[in-house]
Each structure stands twice: as structure tokens, then as C-alpha cells.
Design a protein around this motif. Structure first.
Motif, PDB file in Angstrom:
ATOM      1  N   CYS A   1       0.844  -1.209   0.000  1.00 46.54           N
ATOM      2  CA  CYS A   1       0.000   0.000   0.000  1.00 46.54           C
ATOM      3  C   CYS A   1       0.870   1.247   0.000  1.00 46.54           C
ATOM      4  O   CYS A   1       0.593   2.207  -0.722  1.00 46.54           O
ATOM      5  CB  CYS A   1      -0.922   0.018   1.226  1.00 46.54           C
ATOM      6  SG  CYS A   1      -2.177  -1.251   1.190  1.00 46.54           S
TER       7      CYS A   1
ATOM      8  N   ARG B   1       2.503   1.805  -3.363  1.00 43.54           N
ATOM      9  CA  ARG B   1       1.509   2.271  -4.334  1.00 43.54           C
ATOM     10  C   ARG B   1       1.175   3.747  -4.116  1.00 43.54           C
ATOM     11  O   ARG B   1       1.050   4.509  -5.072  1.00 43.54           O
ATOM     12  CB  ARG B   1       0.251   1.418  -4.182  1.00 43.54           C
ATOM     13  CG  ARG B   1      -0.591   1.425  -5.420  1.00 43.54           C
ATOM     14  CD  ARG B   1      -1.486   0.240  -5.394  1.00 43.54           C
ATOM     15  NE  ARG B   1      -2.356   0.220  -6.535  1.00 43.54           N
ATOM     16  CZ  ARG B   1      -3.340  -0.641  -6.666  1.00 43.54           C
ATOM     17  NH1 ARG B   1      -3.564  -1.529  -5.725  1.00 43.54           N
ATOM     18  NH2 ARG B   1      -4.098  -0.632  -7.725  1.00 43.54           N
TER      19      ARG B   1
ATOM     20  N   THR C   1      -5.586  11.752   5.860  1.00 48.74           N
ATOM     21  CA  THR C   1      -5.785  10.298   5.826  1.00 48.74           C
ATOM     22  C   THR C   1      -5.223   9.626   7.075  1.00 48.74           C
ATOM     23  O   THR C   1      -5.410   8.435   7.263  1.00 48.74           O
ATOM     24  CB  THR C   1      -5.103   9.694   4.587  1.00 48.74           C
ATOM     25  OG1 THR C   1      -3.834  10.333   4.422  1.00 48.74           O
ATOM     26  CG2 THR C   1      -5.921   9.915   3.337  1.00 48.74           C
TER      27      THR C   1
ATOM     28  N   GLU D   1     -14.614  12.512   7.579  1.00 48.51           N
ATOM     29  CA  GLU D   1     -14.992  13.226   6.367  1.00 48.51           C
ATOM     30  C   GLU D   1     -14.387  12.412   5.242  1.00 48.51           C
ATOM     31  O   GLU D   1     -13.604  11.505   5.485  1.00 48.51           O
ATOM     32  CB  GLU D   1     -14.444  14.647   6.392  1.00 48.51           C
ATOM     33  CG  GLU D   1     -12.949  14.682   6.568  1.00 48.51           C
ATOM     34  CD  GLU D   1     -12.398  16.087   6.598  1.00 48.51           C
ATOM     35  OE1 GLU D   1     -12.420  16.710   5.551  1.00 48.51           O
ATOM     36  OE2 GLU D   1     -11.961  16.517   7.665  1.00 48.51           O
TER      37      GLU D   1
ATOM     38  N   THR E   1     -12.001  11.158   3.236  1.00 52.30           N
ATOM     39  CA  THR E   1     -10.547  11.220   3.073  1.00 52.30           C
ATOM     40  C   THR E   1     -10.115  10.143   2.100  1.00 52.30           C
ATOM     41  O   THR E   1     -10.699   9.062   2.063  1.00 52.30           O
ATOM     42  CB  THR E   1      -9.828  11.027   4.420  1.00 52.30           C
ATOM     43  OG1 THR E   1     -10.238   9.787   4.964  1.00 52.30           O
ATOM     44  CG2 THR E   1     -10.145  12.147   5.384  1.00 52.30           C
ATOM     45  N   PHE E   2      -9.113  10.463   1.306  1.00 45.39           N
ATOM     46  CA  PHE E   2      -8.672   9.540   0.260  1.00 45.39           C
ATOM     47  C   PHE E   2      -7.305   9.992  -0.216  1.00 45.39           C
ATOM     48  O   PHE E   2      -6.853  11.101   0.106  1.00 45.39           O
ATOM     49  CB  PHE E   2      -9.665   9.559  -0.910  1.00 45.39           C
ATOM     50  CG  PHE E   2     -10.061  10.949  -1.310  1.00 45.39           C
ATOM     51  CD1 PHE E   2      -9.221  11.741  -2.079  1.00 45.39           C
ATOM     52  CD2 PHE E   2     -11.249  11.508  -0.856  1.00 45.39           C
ATOM     53  CE1 PHE E   2      -9.555  13.044  -2.410  1.00 45.39           C
ATOM     54  CE2 PHE E   2     -11.592  12.828  -1.178  1.00 45.39           C
ATOM     55  CZ  PHE E   2     -10.731  13.585  -1.961  1.00 45.39           C
ATOM     56  N   TYR E   3      -6.663   9.129  -0.994  1.00 41.52           N
ATOM     57  CA  TYR E   3      -5.394   9.507  -1.614  1.00 41.52           C
ATOM     58  C   TYR E   3      -5.748  10.109  -2.975  1.00 41.52           C
ATOM     59  O   TYR E   3      -6.257   9.410  -3.851  1.00 41.52           O
ATOM     60  CB  TYR E   3      -4.468   8.302  -1.707  1.00 41.52           C
ATOM     61  CG  TYR E   3      -4.093   7.839  -0.329  1.00 41.52           C
ATOM     62  CD1 TYR E   3      -3.192   8.559   0.432  1.00 41.52           C
ATOM     63  CD2 TYR E   3      -4.702   6.721   0.251  1.00 41.52           C
ATOM     64  CE1 TYR E   3      -2.890   8.189   1.733  1.00 41.52           C
ATOM     65  CE2 TYR E   3      -4.400   6.339   1.544  1.00 41.52           C
ATOM     66  CZ  TYR E   3      -3.490   7.081   2.277  1.00 41.52           C
ATOM     67  OH  TYR E   3      -3.201   6.720   3.556  1.00 41.52           O
ATOM     68  N   PRO E   4      -5.538  11.418  -3.144  1.00 40.65           N
ATOM     69  CA  PRO E   4      -6.097  12.135  -4.296  1.00 40.65           C
ATOM     70  C   PRO E   4      -5.639  11.634  -5.664  1.00 40.65           C
ATOM     71  O   PRO E   4      -6.410  11.689  -6.619  1.00 40.65           O
ATOM     72  CB  PRO E   4      -5.640  13.583  -4.066  1.00 40.65           C
ATOM     73  CG  PRO E   4      -4.567  13.523  -3.046  1.00 40.65           C
ATOM     74  CD  PRO E   4      -4.802  12.313  -2.235  1.00 40.65           C
ATOM     75  N   ASP E   5      -4.395  11.131  -5.757  1.00 41.14           N
ATOM     76  CA  ASP E   5      -3.894  10.694  -7.060  1.00 41.14           C
ATOM     77  C   ASP E   5      -4.277   9.249  -7.391  1.00 41.14           C
ATOM     78  O   ASP E   5      -3.946   8.757  -8.471  1.00 41.14           O
ATOM     79  CB  ASP E   5      -2.370  10.856  -7.122  1.00 41.14           C
ATOM     80  CG  ASP E   5      -1.979  12.327  -7.158  1.00 41.14           C
ATOM     81  OD1 ASP E   5      -2.645  13.088  -7.885  1.00 41.14           O
ATOM     82  OD2 ASP E   5      -1.040  12.724  -6.443  1.00 41.14           O
ATOM     83  N   LEU E   6      -4.901   8.579  -6.448  1.00 42.61           N
ATOM     84  CA  LEU E   6      -5.328   7.189  -6.711  1.00 42.61           C
ATOM     85  C   LEU E   6      -6.795   7.188  -7.153  1.00 42.61           C
ATOM     86  O   LEU E   6      -7.572   8.048  -6.766  1.00 42.61           O
ATOM     87  CB  LEU E   6      -5.191   6.336  -5.454  1.00 42.61           C
ATOM     88  CG  LEU E   6      -3.792   6.187  -4.848  1.00 42.61           C
ATOM     89  CD1 LEU E   6      -3.823   5.179  -3.705  1.00 42.61           C
ATOM     90  CD2 LEU E   6      -2.782   5.724  -5.871  1.00 42.61           C
ATOM     91  N   THR E   7      -7.134   6.192  -7.985  1.00 44.50           N
ATOM     92  CA  THR E   7      -8.519   6.086  -8.445  1.00 44.50           C
ATOM     93  C   THR E   7      -9.401   5.537  -7.319  1.00 44.50           C
ATOM     94  O   THR E   7      -8.895   5.111  -6.272  1.00 44.50           O
ATOM     95  CB  THR E   7      -8.622   5.135  -9.653  1.00 44.50           C
ATOM     96  OG1 THR E   7      -8.243   3.839  -9.204  1.00 44.50           O
ATOM     97  CG2 THR E   7      -7.733   5.572 -10.805  1.00 44.50           C
TER      98      THR E   7
ATOM     99  N   GLU F   1      -8.384   2.003  -6.639  1.00 46.08           N
ATOM    100  CA  GLU F   1      -7.090   1.915  -5.942  1.00 46.08           C
ATOM    101  C   GLU F   1      -7.227   2.317  -4.478  1.00 46.08           C
ATOM    102  O   GLU F   1      -6.626   1.696  -3.595  1.00 46.08           O
ATOM    103  CB  GLU F   1      -6.060   2.800  -6.644  1.00 46.08           C
ATOM    104  CG  GLU F   1      -5.602   2.218  -7.972  1.00 46.08           C
ATOM    105  CD  GLU F   1      -4.777   3.195  -8.798  1.00 46.08           C
ATOM    106  OE1 GLU F   1      -3.938   2.738  -9.578  1.00 46.08           O
ATOM    107  OE2 GLU F   1      -4.990   4.418  -8.674  1.00 46.08           O
TER     108      GLU F   1
ATOM    109  N   ILE G   1      -6.534  -0.222  -1.280  1.00 47.51           N
ATOM    110  CA  ILE G   1      -5.691   0.069  -0.114  1.00 47.51           C
ATOM    111  C   ILE G   1      -6.489  -0.160   1.175  1.00 47.51           C
ATOM    112  O   ILE G   1      -6.004  -0.788   2.114  1.00 47.51           O
ATOM    113  CB  ILE G   1      -5.132   1.509  -0.209  1.00 47.51           C
ATOM    114  CG1 ILE G   1      -4.007   1.512  -1.246  1.00 47.51           C
ATOM    115  CG2 ILE G   1      -4.645   2.019   1.146  1.00 47.51           C
ATOM    116  CD1 ILE G   1      -3.270   2.795  -1.425  1.00 47.51           C
TER     117      ILE G   1
ATOM    118  N   LYS H   1      -9.833   9.356 -10.799  1.00 52.20           N
ATOM    119  CA  LYS H   1      -9.005   9.719  -9.642  1.00 52.20           C
ATOM    120  C   LYS H   1      -9.889  10.333  -8.561  1.00 52.20           C
ATOM    121  O   LYS H   1     -10.781  11.131  -8.866  1.00 52.20           O
ATOM    122  CB  LYS H   1      -7.926  10.714 -10.049  1.00 52.20           C
ATOM    123  CG  LYS H   1      -6.752  10.047 -10.733  1.00 52.20           C
ATOM    124  CD  LYS H   1      -5.597  11.004 -10.907  1.00 52.20           C
ATOM    125  CE  LYS H   1      -4.425  10.264 -11.511  1.00 52.20           C
ATOM    126  NZ  LYS H   1      -3.268  11.136 -11.728  1.00 52.20           N
TER     127      LYS H   1
ATOM    128  N   LYS I   1      -9.516  12.655  -6.507  1.00 51.11           N
ATOM    129  CA  LYS I   1      -9.561  14.111  -6.385  1.00 51.11           C
ATOM    130  C   LYS I   1     -10.520  14.735  -7.400  1.00 51.11           C
ATOM    131  O   LYS I   1     -10.911  15.886  -7.227  1.00 51.11           O
ATOM    132  CB  LYS I   1      -8.164  14.706  -6.547  1.00 51.11           C
ATOM    133  CG  LYS I   1      -7.521  14.497  -7.900  1.00 51.11           C
ATOM    134  CD  LYS I   1      -6.125  15.097  -7.909  1.00 51.11           C
ATOM    135  CE  LYS I   1      -5.413  14.770  -9.211  1.00 51.11           C
ATOM    136  NZ  LYS I   1      -4.021  15.195  -9.175  1.00 51.11           N
TER     137      LYS I   1
END
Lengths: 239, 316
Positions: free
Chosen positions: A10, A13, A85, B94, B96-102, B105, B109, B138, B140
Motif C-alpha cells: 500500500c 503504491r 488520511t 470526512e 478522506t482519500f489519496y487524491p492521485d489514486l482512483t 485503488e 488500499i 481519480k 480528487k
């Protein structure tokens, strides 16, 4: 054991899919190109040897690496706070130690790649500019010393990870490392390079040797950064 | 045996907070807060901003250490080292996510971090939350509503027994709110998931919660079953006429208590007036003061909430 591999996957990635990761490689390609061309252009016609070029260039590059290594350490941890996050990450059935360990391994790999990459760019520029005196043994010798120096700089970049967690972002450690870099040249000129953690790797690059006290200072700084980060994740409150 | 264990489960509370205190320096964020949430219950945690909702939730999730008191979820004590507990708990603050991941993806995770081995769980949760058209987009670039759906998908990908949601409907449009509400209701009813949901909007909580706890200044000041909420709402009788002063005299002569409203009509809150408005109408007519307005009004939910925490509308 599968647990840590899954967390590691993870983390890899998250880093590889971010723009920042590739941007760092782009920025750290430009620096050796410009500095390499500058080094060769400013040297006299009889000084354009690989030995002279690499010893001059790598001294500047290894210092630049410190900024890169601190940035990667600060960003891998700090982005969890800026992207918000972190709270997601803490409420997972994975020990916080495993998360920190995975992040540390990703940072280490990133830093090693960055160091090898900068050396490769420096070699490409030298080759392109037609330097004389190439010898595989010489290059290997210089590379090994540069690589060990990079590892020493990576060790002292770990407080950047700790500071990113304490300050909940990556800006504070980046600011601090810039101050340290400026401070380093002052300390080095005053003869304290062997006692300041962030100048000790440069001492090794120049002499190929470190005193016991320097090694002790270096290791203590690294341990403080790593242990501080682990302890912070385990015990600090996440407001 | 299965039935027996399920019965046993339903007896014990899914969430127990006992005498929780939390201070930050001199500031008391939580003051002797105790509550229990039964399994399969949707517990609405209501309070103004700064009342202590998020502090309670963060303490419940082991992110903050209690100054005093104990917290249990599914009979396990909550603390930062008891990370295995999060296998059974889903959390959404709220989106939350990894902005560059779809979307996929991000969910992969979440799946791996929750130790869910079945990769199909990603597709299942994508379908459940209607994220199919956006799965390769993505994060974002998602709309606010879809970001929130992604957040919820991450929180339920491991089929948690407890779902903790901190202000999950902030920023959602009415259709999005209704969708999330139906899904939460379905999770609680059909999957026996215990849901702890915080908000500062009683109106929204009342549509989904089975019970509501009101927190104010770090104290739990009231708990109410939603079935009983209607009875707890204050009713009053509003009357008006051509000569308000004469009406007031009639009311005083017959011992009716009233208050004047800003707009002019008189408001009577005593049971006699509210339960038998026709008697008052008859009285006013016989006193030659026939009412031009006579209406029983029920307090709205916002009014109830503000009255409970001792505040009056309009920051008075």
C-alpha cells in the motif's frame, strides 16, 4: 509477516502513484545536469578528467541529496496529515509499528534510488561532455564512497520524519533542513564538521574515514529520528 | 447454538463509555460522559460544534487517551495498542482519500489495510454505493457526494460490526443525504450493524437514528428514544384577536398563563389550553372577543434541541 508486506504494498503504491514522487526525480535530474555542465565548463582544458569532475560534483550533489532525503521522509509521513488520511490509517487492524516500518522502508528505497539516479545522471553528463581518464575501477571506487555518503545522509534525514509527525505536515521539516544546510557550511568553516550530524557525511566523502565520535553522533541522530517516529505513532494523541 | 450466541450478543452493549473525562490543559472537553449503544442500534450523537462530539469519537477510536474513564467496544477495551479491534469497526469522519489514486485503488488500499483477502469485496462495495461509473476516476476529481460515498465504501468494505460516522452528511445534497440514510438504515436492519452517528442537525439524525443522545459542554444531558420524541416536543396554542388587551384580560381572569410573541399573537403552553383549545375558543366568543387566530403548534426539532441545551433561537 504477510501483514507487513500488504502494508508495504500500500505504501509503495501511494508513493509511486503520486505526482510528487516523479517530480522529485525530475528536479533531481536538473540539478546534476546544470551543476555537471557548470563544473566541466569552469575547469581548465587539462582538468577535464573524470576524477576531477566527479570529486567536485559529488560533493555538491551529496549535500543536495540531504534535502531530497529529508523531503521524502517528511512527505511520506506528512502527506497523511495534509490529506487528512492519518485518522483513516490509525483505525485499521494493523499495528502502528508496521505502518511506520513500511513507511521507513519506502523512504529508504526512494532515497537509495534517488542517490543512484543522481550518480547516473552525473556519469551521463560526463560522458556526453567527453571527459578523459575513464577507468571502471576509479568510477566504482568513487561510486562506493558516494553511495556510503548518501546512506549516511539518509540516516540523518530521519529526524525529518519525526518532525513531520510532530508538526502534522511536511513543511516544517523542509524549512528546518534548509536552515541546517545553511548552518552546515558555517559550522564546517569553523572546523566543527566532524561533530555536527548533518556535516559528518561530507567529512566521510572527503576523507573516506570517520572518527568514533562522528559515528556515534551519526548513529544517535538516526536512532533518535527513527525511535522518535515509532514512539510518536504509538503514544502521541492524534487530535 | 448460533441462535443462542446471537441472543447473548444482543444483551451486551456494542459500545460502552463509562465516566469519560477528557481535558486539554485547563479546558474540560468531556465531563463524566457515560453512554451505551446496543447492538443493531442507530445511535445519533447530537451536539453543537465544540460540544465534545469529535473528542468523544476520537477517544472511542483510541486516537485520544481518556483523562479518566473507560471505553469498550464489543466487550474489548479500547486503547491505541488494541489495533485488532479495528477489524470489526468502520470509521468515517470526512471523505478522506489519496487524491492521485482512483476509486478502485483507494478501495484496494482500504481492503488490504483491513486484511480482507477477497478482492471481490471491492466490486461489491462499489455496486452497493453506486460508484461503478467512477471506479477508474481519480479520487480528487470526484464530486463531493461521490467522495463521501467513497469514504463510506472504505468504512464498510470489511463488513464491520460497528460503524462510527462523524458528521457524515456534511456537504451532501438532499438526494445524497436520503441515499446515505437509507443505506445506514439497511445496514442496521438487515446486517445488524451498530451505527454511532454524530451530527449537529437533529432534523437529519431524527430521520435515521433509533435513539439520540444530546451532548452539551462535554456532558451527555439527555437521551431519547426516537419513538418518544414526538411526545417530548412541546405543544402550544397560539391565539390572536382584534383587541389583544381584552383577550389578555379574559385569559388572566380565567388563570390561563400566556406569553406575548414578537409578532403579536399570544402563546399558551399550559396543558389546559393545548389539550382543549375549543373550550378557550368558546370562552373568548362568550366574552365577546372571538379569536381571529387559534392554532395548536408543535415545536420543531431544532426548537426542541435548543430548549434541551438551554439555548433560545437567535443566540439570545
Amino acid at each position: 509477516m504477510m501483514n507487513i508486506f500488504s502494508v508495504l504494498y500500500c505504501e509503495i503504491r501511494k508513493v509511486c502513484r503520486s505526482k510528487v514522487f516523479w517530480l522529485v526525480f525530475l528536479v533531481f535530474a536538473l540539478a546534476p545536469i546544470m551543476m555537471g555542465i557548470g563544473t566541466i565548463s569552469s575547469s581548465g582544458p587539462n582538468e577535464s578528467s573524470w576524477q576531477m569532475y566527479l570529486s567536485q560534483l559529488l560533493n555538491s550533489l551529496s549535500g543536495l541529496g540531504l534535502i531530497g532525503y529529508t523531503f521524502s521522509a517528511a512527505w511520506v509521513f506528512g502527506r497523511e496529515y495534509t490529506d487528512n488520511t492519518i485518522q483513516d490509517l490509525l483505525v485499521k487492524p494493523v499495528s502502528r509499528g508496521n505502518i511506520v516500518m513500511s513507511k521507513m522502508l519506502v523512504i529508504l528505497t526512494w532515497d537509495i534510488l534517488l542517490s543512484i539516479y543522481m550518480f547516473a545522471i552525473a556519469l551521463s553528463i560526463g560522458g556526453f561532455m567527453g571527459l578523459t581518464g575513464w577507468s571502471s575501477a576509479l568510477i566504482m571506487n568513487i561510486f562506493i564512497r558516494f553511495f556510503i555518503t548518501s546512506l549516511l545522509f539518509i540516516i540523518v534525514s530521519t529526524p525529518g520524519a519525526f518532525l513531520a509527525n510532530v508538526s502534522k505536515g511536511y513543511l516544517a521539516p523542509i524549512g528546518l533542513i534548509l536552515i541546517i544546510v545553511i548552518f552546515s557550511s558555517v559550522l564546517a568553516s569553523m572546523g566543527f564538521a566532524s561533530y555536527f550530524p548533518w556535516t559528518i557525511p561530507s567529512v566521510f566523502l572527503g576523507s573516506g574515514f570517520l572518527s568514533f565520535s562522528s559515528i556515534l553522533i551519526l548513529i544517535s541522530t538516526g536512532i533518535a529520528g527513527i525511535a522518535g517516529t515509532f514512539v510518536w505513532w504509538r503514544f502521541a494523541e492524534q487530535q | 447454538m448460533h441462535v443462542f450466541s446471537k441472543e447473548k450478543h444482543s444483551e451486551t452493549a456494542a459500545i460502552q463509555i463509562k465516566g469519560l473525562h477528557k481535558t486539554f490543559g485547563d479546558y474540560k472537553a468531556l465531563n463524566n460522559l457515560s453512554l451505551e449503544v446496543k447492538r443493531g442500534e442507530i445511535y445519533g450523537f447530537l451536539g453543537l460544534n465544540g460540544a465534545g462530539k469529535t473528542t468523544t469519537i476520537k477517544t472511542l477510536l483510541g486516537m485520544l487517551k481518556p483523562t479518566a474513564g473507560e471505553l469498550y467496544m464489543l466487550d474489548e477495551k479500547v486503547h491505541a495498542g488494541n489495533y485488532k479491534l479495528w477489524n470489526k469497526v468502520g470509521y468515517l469522519e470526512e471523505a478522506t482519500f489519496y487524491p492521485d489514486l482512483t476509486t478502485i485503488e483507494n478501495l484496494d488500499i482500504a481492503r488490504r489495510m483491513q486484511k480482507v483477502s477477497d478482492k471481490e469485496s471491492i466490486n461489491q462495495v462499489i455496486n452497493k454505493l453506486g460508484l461503478e461509473p467512477y471506479k477508474n476516476k481519480k479520487a480528487k476529481h470526484l464530486s463531493l457526494g461521490n467522495k463521501q460515498r467513497l469514504g463510506l465504501a472504505k468504512a464498510i468494505i470489511h463488513n464491520p460490526e460497528i460503524l462510527i460516522l462523524d458528521e457524515p452528511i456534511n456537504g451532501l445534497d438532499p438526494a445524497g443525504v436520503a441515499e446515505i440514510r437509507n443505506m445506514l438504515y439497511d445496514l442496521a436492519k438487515n446486517n445488524d450493524v451498530t451505527i454511532f452517528i454524530s451530527s449537529h442537525l437533529l432534523e437529519e439524525l431524527s430521520k435515521v437514528a433509533t435513539r439520540i443522545g444530546i451532548i452539551h459542554n462535554g456532558c451527555l444531558i439527555k437521551e431519547i428514544e426516537m419513538d418518544n420524541l414526538e411526545q417530548s416536543l412541546q405543544k402550544s396554542l397560539v391565539i390572536d384577536g382584534h383587541d389583544t388587551n381584552a383577550i389578555k384580560t379574559v385569559l388572566k381572569d380565567h388563570s390561563y398563563e400566556f406569553e406575548e410573541t414578537k409578532d403579536g399573537p399570544l402563546k399558551l403552553s399550559d396543558n389546559r389550553a393545548v389539550e382543549s383549545p375549543e373550550q378557550l375558543a368558546e370562552l373568548l366568543v362568550t366574552s365577546n372577543q372571538p379569536p381571529t387566530l387559534l392554532r395548536v403548534i408543535t415545536e420543531d426539532l431544532e426548537g426542541y434541541f435548543l430548549r434541551t441545551i438551554g439555548k433560545v433561537r437567535g443566540n439570545q
